[in-house]
Every structure is written in structure tokens, then in C-alpha cells.
Write a protein that holds these residues in place. Structure first.
Motif, PDB file in Angstrom:
ATOM      1  N   ASN A 281       5.573   4.293 -10.129  1.00  0.00           N
ATOM      2  CA  ASN A 281       4.680   5.422  -9.883  1.00  0.00           C
ATOM      3  C   ASN A 281       4.823   6.484 -10.962  1.00  0.00           C
ATOM      4  O   ASN A 281       3.827   7.090 -11.392  1.00  0.00           O
ATOM      5  CB  ASN A 281       4.968   6.034  -8.507  1.00  0.00           C
ATOM      6  CG  ASN A 281       4.513   5.134  -7.372  1.00  0.00           C
ATOM      7  OD1 ASN A 281       3.615   4.321  -7.526  1.00  0.00           O
ATOM      8  ND2 ASN A 281       5.153   5.274  -6.208  1.00  0.00           N
ATOM      9  N   ALA A 282       6.055   6.728 -11.406  1.00  0.00           N
ATOM     10  CA  ALA A 282       6.275   7.678 -12.493  1.00  0.00           C
ATOM     11  C   ALA A 282       5.656   7.163 -13.792  1.00  0.00           C
ATOM     12  O   ALA A 282       5.091   7.937 -14.581  1.00  0.00           O
ATOM     13  CB  ALA A 282       7.764   7.930 -12.673  1.00  0.00           C
TER      14      ALA A 282
ATOM     15  N   PRO B  92      -3.429   2.252  -3.075  1.00  0.00           N
ATOM     16  CA  PRO B  92      -4.762   2.812  -3.329  1.00  0.00           C
ATOM     17  C   PRO B  92      -4.820   3.642  -4.606  1.00  0.00           C
ATOM     18  O   PRO B  92      -5.839   3.621  -5.315  1.00  0.00           O
ATOM     19  CB  PRO B  92      -5.023   3.674  -2.084  1.00  0.00           C
ATOM     20  CG  PRO B  92      -4.225   3.011  -1.011  1.00  0.00           C
ATOM     21  CD  PRO B  92      -2.983   2.526  -1.703  1.00  0.00           C
ATOM     22  N   ASN B  93      -3.749   4.358  -4.924  1.00  0.00           N
ATOM     23  CA  ASN B  93      -3.709   5.137  -6.157  1.00  0.00           C
ATOM     24  C   ASN B  93      -3.724   4.231  -7.385  1.00  0.00           C
ATOM     25  O   ASN B  93      -4.394   4.530  -8.385  1.00  0.00           O
ATOM     26  CB  ASN B  93      -2.460   6.026  -6.179  1.00  0.00           C
ATOM     27  CG  ASN B  93      -2.361   6.841  -7.454  1.00  0.00           C
ATOM     28  OD1 ASN B  93      -3.243   7.635  -7.767  1.00  0.00           O
ATOM     29  ND2 ASN B  93      -1.292   6.628  -8.205  1.00  0.00           N
ATOM     30  N   ILE B  94      -2.989   3.100  -7.316  1.00  0.00           N
ATOM     31  CA  ILE B  94      -2.993   2.129  -8.425  1.00  0.00           C
ATOM     32  C   ILE B  94      -4.405   1.599  -8.643  1.00  0.00           C
ATOM     33  O   ILE B  94      -4.899   1.519  -9.773  1.00  0.00           O
ATOM     34  CB  ILE B  94      -2.018   0.976  -8.117  1.00  0.00           C
ATOM     35  CG1 ILE B  94      -0.578   1.481  -8.091  1.00  0.00           C
ATOM     36  CG2 ILE B  94      -2.166  -0.136  -9.167  1.00  0.00           C
ATOM     37  CD1 ILE B  94       0.417   0.456  -7.583  1.00  0.00           C
ATOM     38  N   LEU B  95      -5.078   1.233  -7.559  1.00  0.00           N
ATOM     39  CA  LEU B  95      -6.422   0.667  -7.663  1.00  0.00           C
ATOM     40  C   LEU B  95      -7.421   1.683  -8.199  1.00  0.00           C
ATOM     41  O   LEU B  95      -8.323   1.335  -8.971  1.00  0.00           O
ATOM     42  CB  LEU B  95      -6.875   0.154  -6.299  1.00  0.00           C
ATOM     43  CG  LEU B  95      -6.102  -1.058  -5.763  1.00  0.00           C
ATOM     44  CD1 LEU B  95      -6.465  -1.329  -4.309  1.00  0.00           C
ATOM     45  CD2 LEU B  95      -6.376  -2.290  -6.611  1.00  0.00           C
ATOM     46  N   SER B  96      -7.285   2.948  -7.812  1.00  0.00           N
ATOM     47  CA  SER B  96      -8.211   3.970  -8.296  1.00  0.00           C
ATOM     48  C   SER B  96      -7.933   4.332  -9.749  1.00  0.00           C
ATOM     49  O   SER B  96      -8.857   4.692 -10.486  1.00  0.00           O
ATOM     50  CB  SER B  96      -8.123   5.226  -7.421  1.00  0.00           C
ATOM     51  OG  SER B  96      -6.827   5.800  -7.480  1.00  0.00           O
ATOM     52  N   THR B  97      -6.679   4.230 -10.186  1.00  0.00           N
ATOM     53  CA  THR B  97      -6.337   4.529 -11.584  1.00  0.00           C
ATOM     54  C   THR B  97      -6.781   3.406 -12.505  1.00  0.00           C
ATOM     55  O   THR B  97      -7.325   3.650 -13.585  1.00  0.00           O
ATOM     56  CB  THR B  97      -4.821   4.751 -11.734  1.00  0.00           C
ATOM     57  OG1 THR B  97      -4.405   5.829 -10.887  1.00  0.00           O
ATOM     58  CG2 THR B  97      -4.459   5.075 -13.181  1.00  0.00           C
ATOM     59  N   CYS B  98      -6.558   2.166 -12.088  1.00  0.00           N
ATOM     60  CA  CYS B  98      -6.904   0.993 -12.915  1.00  0.00           C
ATOM     61  C   CYS B  98      -8.370   0.626 -12.683  1.00  0.00           C
ATOM     62  O   CYS B  98      -8.688  -0.380 -12.040  1.00  0.00           O
ATOM     63  CB  CYS B  98      -5.985  -0.177 -12.584  1.00  0.00           C
ATOM     64  SG  CYS B  98      -4.229   0.173 -12.777  1.00  0.00           S
TER      65      CYS B  98
ATOM     66  N   MET C 194       8.615  -4.473  -5.502  1.00  0.00           N
ATOM     67  CA  MET C 194       8.369  -3.055  -5.258  1.00  0.00           C
ATOM     68  C   MET C 194       7.931  -2.833  -3.817  1.00  0.00           C
ATOM     69  O   MET C 194       7.099  -3.568  -3.306  1.00  0.00           O
ATOM     70  CB  MET C 194       7.295  -2.517  -6.210  1.00  0.00           C
ATOM     71  CG  MET C 194       7.672  -2.616  -7.678  1.00  0.00           C
ATOM     72  SD  MET C 194       6.370  -1.977  -8.760  1.00  0.00           S
ATOM     73  CE  MET C 194       6.979  -2.550 -10.365  1.00  0.00           C
ATOM     74  N   ARG C 195       8.478  -1.791  -3.201  1.00  0.00           N
ATOM     75  CA  ARG C 195       8.038  -1.355  -1.875  1.00  0.00           C
ATOM     76  C   ARG C 195       7.414   0.029  -2.023  1.00  0.00           C
ATOM     77  O   ARG C 195       8.112   1.025  -2.215  1.00  0.00           O
ATOM     78  CB  ARG C 195       9.185  -1.347  -0.881  1.00  0.00           C
ATOM     79  CG  ARG C 195       8.812  -0.756   0.475  1.00  0.00           C
ATOM     80  CD  ARG C 195       9.709  -1.280   1.579  1.00  0.00           C
ATOM     81  NE  ARG C 195       9.454  -2.696   1.836  1.00  0.00           N
ATOM     82  CZ  ARG C 195      10.186  -3.449   2.671  1.00  0.00           C
ATOM     83  NH1 ARG C 195      11.215  -2.910   3.313  1.00  0.00           N
ATOM     84  NH2 ARG C 195       9.891  -4.718   2.857  1.00  0.00           N
ATOM     85  N   PHE C 196       6.096   0.065  -1.953  1.00  0.00           N
ATOM     86  CA  PHE C 196       5.352   1.289  -2.208  1.00  0.00           C
ATOM     87  C   PHE C 196       5.240   2.154  -0.965  1.00  0.00           C
ATOM     88  O   PHE C 196       5.468   1.710   0.166  1.00  0.00           O
ATOM     89  CB  PHE C 196       3.947   0.937  -2.697  1.00  0.00           C
ATOM     90  CG  PHE C 196       3.924   0.245  -4.024  1.00  0.00           C
ATOM     91  CD1 PHE C 196       4.089   0.960  -5.202  1.00  0.00           C
ATOM     92  CD2 PHE C 196       3.733  -1.130  -4.104  1.00  0.00           C
ATOM     93  CE1 PHE C 196       4.056   0.333  -6.426  1.00  0.00           C
ATOM     94  CE2 PHE C 196       3.697  -1.775  -5.331  1.00  0.00           C
ATOM     95  CZ  PHE C 196       3.862  -1.040  -6.495  1.00  0.00           C
ATOM     96  N   GLY C 197       4.833   3.403  -1.185  1.00  0.00           N
ATOM     97  CA  GLY C 197       4.471   4.282  -0.093  1.00  0.00           C
ATOM     98  C   GLY C 197       3.058   3.972   0.365  1.00  0.00           C
ATOM     99  O   GLY C 197       2.331   3.186  -0.252  1.00  0.00           O
TER     100      GLY C 197
END
Length: 477
Positions: free
Chosen positions: A148-149, A177-183, A169-172
Motif C-alpha cells: 500500500n505504501a 478496491p483502491n488497487i483497482l481504481s488506481t490501476c 498479502m492480507r489487505f484491509g
């Protein structure tokens, strides 16, 4: 031009080739080898900034030693590129999140993306520990925070990615959703041993994603809510049984692969009629039972026909010997367009714990809903784990009888698992000599005067594919 002292010929070390020829050669040998070649000569050093294909993919063990080299080389090549250079056709990098190496890679890729077009860009990101050395409460949470960093530091690099592979990885709850919106340009996403916590629900929405691969995770359910361009979906090794996959708006989904050894609840099954209700355009279906329970609910071909009407290729893999294969004939009625059917029967001695809970050997008989049922499109049948007993020979005879246009039948011996092949003795019931094969072929085809004149071919045993071996390595080490 400099001439040598004999005959006025150019010295071999000074022969020159056009830049396009040299670039073609350098891109064929691999980026790291290209760097070594170019550094040795000042005349070729400038070619590094002209590469249209930059691929640096090392094995995990080699990366442990050379991760810094990958970061340095990537930065050196990309930072020296001019905006007027030819576009980068393919950028593919595999690296470990360690120290500042990944940040150096991310920043240099972001700079390159800002300067010029990169047609395809791929990150395969490893962690400093493999999954079997990770602690669920510490390491995989730390790796997710580290990633995330990373994505927060280099959003422009991830914004231009077309392929992304993550592991351990164990995400929050909001991280994926943040990964998908960024990529935003992402076309392929792979999660290996990733989740958002035990019993979490993964909801996926993305406008451009074409391929999604999930390998092991503690998701209660994966919900594909809005994926208008998704064509291929692979989900292997889920841990819970109530609706492991929910297909929402996936109008282009044509290739679906599901693989699982056995659910926690051995009495639960998956209904294809419910799973595929929003995806009636499946062309290629792969169901892998991995030597455990057949978790597929047995439904009539008539019920499944509206959903499998376009199915061309069906692979039913690692069916336990105890279950028999006659039940699979119902797919002939469910999939009238089916062209190729492949069945693998297995008996994994390395999975003896799971085999103990399986029912006694049974072979449910199949009766078509129409007495004179004929299948007109099946042209190829392949069986791995074939034996010359009554169940198998009756199965082949039945297929030849209803599939009037079948041309090829391949009957293989058992597939051998690298973890238990020493415990499995070759089948006594598989024909080995030419005489045995000819006799069995004649036995199968006798009394089938109206059947298609298919060619029966016998093949020896083989080892499981890379994906199968990968699964067992994760399970046993």
C-alpha cells in the motif's frame, strides 16, 4: 574506415551493423544480457535507451541475490530514455519488495510513463518471505501495508500497468478496491495467497480487466460485480463452500477455470445452473477436483443446456477413481456445441487424508432424456487414467454411439504426480502391447455398426502440468 595490415580488410571487432538489426538481436537475448553486451562497448551503450522491449524476469532464488541489480538496470535504462525515442512495446519486471529497490523501480517506471507511451507494462511483485514461512497474523499483513505504501508512493507507475501479479498479502477492507481504481489500464490481475481477512468478501469492479486469477485465499465469496471486458477467470483452492464465486455483469466471460481439492463441508456442492446464470457465453470450462471430493452438484443436461449452449471445450480434471466417470456423460446433452471433452481420473497417494472421507467406489449410470439422443459436434475425446475394465470401455462405447461425428479418441495411462509417483504402481489394466491394444479397440467398437469410425489411440502415462505441480508444492511444503 580503419584497415588492418593484411589485405586492407576491416578488423572483425570493428564490423558495424545497422541499429535496427542490433536492437533486434539485443531484444532476443534478454534485457540483462543486452546490458552486459552494451556496457562492453561504448558504441553500443546508446542502444540501451532505444530498446522497445524491456523484460527482466529472474527466478525467485536468483532475485534474492540480484534484486538490487534489477532495480539499478531498470532505473538506468528508463531514466536515460528521451521522449522522442520509439515507444516501449513491452515492459515486464519481476522484483522483490525489499529495501528501496521496489521504490526505485516504481519511480523510474512512472518517469518513463510520463515521458512516452508504454503499450504494455507488467509488475510481478514478490515478498521477502515465501508463503510457507509467513505468519498469518504478522507477515502477510506487513507485506500488504508495504505494498500500500508502494502504490501510494508511485501511483503513476501503477496507473499505467496492464498486468499485475501479487502474492502473500492480507489487505484491509478498502485496499483492493483502491488497487483497482488506481490501476486504471489493468487488463490482467493475479492474486496468489492474498485476501482481505478470514471470511472476507472480495467485490471486483473494473472497466478494462480481461483476466482474473485467484490462487488460494480466505475469501468467503468472490463477487464479480462489474467487469464488462472480462474474458478469463481462474479460481483455485477456496476455503469455504457457500457460493465461492458469484458472477455479476460479465457479458464477455468465455473461459472459466475452477480448481479445489475438497470443501470444508464435504456435504456441500456447487450448482452450475446457479453459478453460470449470468454467464451463458462460456466456451472453455475447466473443473479440477484435485483428487478430492467431486464438489459439483449433479444436474440434468436439460437444465444446464441453456447455460452451456456455446461450450466448445470441457476439461474435467483429477476425478477420484472412486467416483467413476459415467456421470460426466450428462454434459453431452447439456452442451450440444461441445467439440472436445477431456477427462482425467486420478488416485493421489499423497492425499490419503482427504481420500479417507470419500465414498466407496460408485459409477452412476447416465440415461439421456431423449431415447435416440445424438451429439453432432464432439470430435475428440481424451481420457487420462484409462483402464481396460468395464466402466471405462462402456464409457468410450457410449460416447462413440451418441457422438456420431467423433474422429479421435485418446486413451492415456495414469498421470503421475511428482509427490506420490513412487507410491503408485502402474495399472495392471492398461494395455501395453500392440496385441492388447488392438484387441481392446476391437472389443470397444464391436456391436457399434452405426457408430462413427473414430480412431482409438493409446498413449503412455505423463506427469502433471506445471499448474498441478504448483498446487501440490503449495500444499505440501
Amino acid at each position: 574506415m580503419e584497415l588492418d595490415n593484411v589485405g586492407g580488410r576491416r578488423r572483425p571487432d570493428e564490423l558495424e551493423l545497422p541499429d535496427d538489426v542490433l536492437l533486434n538481436i539485443l531484444e532476443r537475448v534478454g534485457t540483462l544480457d543486452a546490458v552486459r553486451t552494451c556496457v562492453a562497448s561504448k558504441k553500443t551503450l546508446r542502444l540501451l535507451t532505444m530498446l522497445s522491449q524491456i523484460v527482466i524476469v529472474l527466478g525467485a532464488r536468483e532475485l534474492v541475490r540480484k534484486n538490487g541489480v534489477v532495480a539499478d538496470v531498470t532505473d538506468r535504462i528508463l531514466s536515460a530514455r528521451s521522449p522522442h525515442m520509439i515507444p516501449i512495446r513491452n515492459l515486464k519486471l519481476k522484483f522483490i519488495m525489499r529495501g528501496d529497490d521496489h521504490l526505485k523501480i516504481g519511480r523510474s517506471v512512472a518517469l518513463a510513463m510520463a515521458r512516452q507511451k508504454i503499450e504494455a507494462a507488467e509488475f510481478e511483485i514478490l515478498t521477502t518471505k515465501c508463503y510457507h514461512k509467513c505468519t498469518l497474523k504478522v507477515d502477510i499483513i506487513y507485506f500488504a501495508k508495504q505494498f500500500n505504501a508502494f502504490i501510494g508512493e508511485c501511483p503513476d507507475a501503477f496507473g499505467g500497468l496492464t498486468r499485475l501479479h501479487l502474492q502473500n498479502m492480507r489487505f484491509g477492507e478498502s485496499d483492493i478496491p483502491n488497487i483497482l481504481s488506481t490501476c486504471k489500464r489493468l487488463e490482467s490481475l493475479s492474486f496468489i495467497l492474498c485476501d482481505s481477512g478470514v471470511h472476507s468478501v472480495l467485490q471486483v469492479e473494473h472497466a478494462r480487466l480481461v483476466e482474473l486469477d485467484i490462487f488460494t485465499g480466505y475469501f468467503l465469496t468472490v463477487e464479480l460485480n462489474y467487469l464488462p471486458k472480462l474474458q478469463r477467470m481462474c479460481y483455485r483452492n477456496w476455503h469455504y463452500t457457500n457460493n465461492p464465486l458469484v458472477l455479476g455483469f460479465v457479458p464477455r466471460l468465455s473461459n472459466l477455470s475452477l480448481a479445489n481439492r475438497y470443501p470444508d463441508d464435504l456435504n456441500d456442492t456447487i450448482k452450475l445452473s446457479q453459478l453460470l446464470v449470468n454467464a451463458p457465453s462460456i466456451i472453455d470450462l475447466h473443473l479440477d477436483f484435485q483428487g478430492g471430493k467431486v464438489w459439483l452438484h449433479r444436474e440434468s443436461g436439460k437444465l444446464l443446456a441453456p447455460l452451456l449452449n456455446k461450450l466448445l471445450f470441457l476439461n474435467l480434471d483429477n476425478i477420484p477413481e472412486k467416483y467413476g466417470i459415467a456421470w460426466t456423460l450428462s454434459f453431452l446433452e447439456a452442451a450440444p456445441s461441445l467439440q472436445e471433452l477431456c477427462i482425467t481420473v486420478s488416485d493421489h497417494k499423497c492425499l490419503t487424508d482427504s481420500q479417507e472421507n470419500l465414498p466407496k467406489k460408485t459409477d452412476v449410470k447416465w440415461e439421456p432424456s431423449v431415447a435416440d439422443f445424438k451429439h453432432k459436434n464432439l470430435v475428440k475425446l481424451t481420457i487420462h487414467g484409462f483402464e481396460s475394465d468395464g466402466n471405462f470401455t462402456s464409457y468410450v462405447r457410449c460416447v462413440m454411439k451418441v457422438a456420431v461425428n467423433i474422429h479421435e479418441i485418446f486413451l492415456h495411462g495414469r498421470k503421475l504426480c511428482k509427490f506420490c509417483c513412487n507410491k503408485i504402481r502402474p495399472s495392471r489394466y492398461y494395455p501395453r502391447t500392440r496385441r492388447e491394444k488392438d484387441w481392446l479397440s476391437k472389443k470397444i467398437t464391436e456391436a457399434l455398426a452405426t457408430a462413427s469410425p473414430a480412431v482409438i489411440q493409446f498413449r503412455p502415462s505423463c506427469y502433471y502440468s506445471h499448474l498441478d505441480i504448483e498446487y501440490y508444492e503449495h500444499e505440501h511444503h
